[in-house]
Design an enzyme around this catalytic site. Structure first.
Site: not given
Length: 280
Positions: A44, A121
């Protein structure tokens, strides 16, 4: 066995046990207060972080909360001790101890607000910010971020990491070993922070409503925009929505080690060029 020999054996055993206990206490204190190891399991955050990158997360960057306590999970031994088991009494505190504000653009490890699983993230929105995706372009407080098209990101179309993840590609691939291509851009955030992002295809998360970040929370996105379940998605779909400030674990500053294989022991798969690389 003579009494003298028996006494010497027990003394040696006691010293060995004491050494092990002290070492574990020192290691536990080091991990709790300063740095926590983190292994990248998914794609991701490509191409900033690759599957198989190994990080030490800087816990001092934003101060301390209950999430700073370690979680110990060893499925093969049935061990599942969560940070809340150690420090749950501190959950819900209004402020972080020795806390400091993260910057938009920081790559951060945080605990999922519901599952408690560690995620990594990029911080995109702080309290009060309005975040929206329009035609695959990030907008912050009503303004689009600057994008610069650069060379495509290429990788083999093959299983990756311990989970044997198959990468998604912008081009058509027909067999294992083909070159998997993703469009790559340099994104510049309002504070001047620059980083690489990837684009694969047009999908639902490329056009969203406006997310207004509430007080005491943050908004996160993955750099591999079309392959990241992040704050754009509701928790009912596995997303993280808005992340409470107390759930921040620390900042990912540097890649210590990297392996493209299923095991860190497979030295022929090591990515030597990524050792000690700064995370930007």
């Amino acid at each position: 066995m003579s009494e003298e020999l028996e006494s010497g054996v027990w003394a040696s055993v006691k010293e060995t046990v004491k050494t092990i206990v002290y070492a574990l206490l020192i290691a536990g204190t080091f991990r709790t207060l300063f740095f926590q190891p983190f292994w990248i399991p998914s794609g991701s955050m490509k191409d900033t972080l690759l599957i198989g990158d190994f990080l030490f997360v800087n816990k001092m960057a934003y101060g301390y909360s209950y999430a700073s306590c370690p979680s110990i999970k060893i499925p093969s031994l049935g061990v599942d001790i969560d940070a809340e088991d150690f420090c749950g009494v501190f959950k819900g505190a209004e402020k972080r101890f020795l806390g400091s504000e993260p910057e938009v653009g920081d790559v951060i490890v945080f605990r999922h607000p519901v599952t408690g699983v560690d995620f990594v993230k990029r911080l995109i929105g702080k309290p009060g910010d309005r975040i929206q995706m329009i035609d695959s372009v990030l907008h912050i407080n009503g303004s689009p971020v600057e994008l610069e098209r650069v060379a495509d990101f290429e990788e083999p179309y093959a299983p990756q990491g311990a989970q044997n993840s198959i990468p998604r590609c912008a081009n058509t691939v027909t067999s294992q070993g083909d070159t998997c291509i993703k469009e790559r851009y340099i994104e510049t955030l309002p504070n001047g922070a620059k980083h690489s992002i990837l684009n694969i295809a047009v999908q639902r998360a490329d056009d969203t409503g406006v997310y207004t970040v509430p007080e005491g929370h943050y908004f996160f996105m993955g750099d591999n925009r079309d392959n990241s379940v992040d704050s754009r998605f509701p928790q009912s779909e596995g997303g993280v929505e808005f992340v409470p400030a107390e759930n921040l674990v620390g900042r990912a500053d540097r890649i210590i080690f990297s392996s493209a294989g299923r095991s860190m022991l497979a030295f022929w798969t090591w990515r030597m060029d990524r050792f000690f690389e700064v995370v930007e």
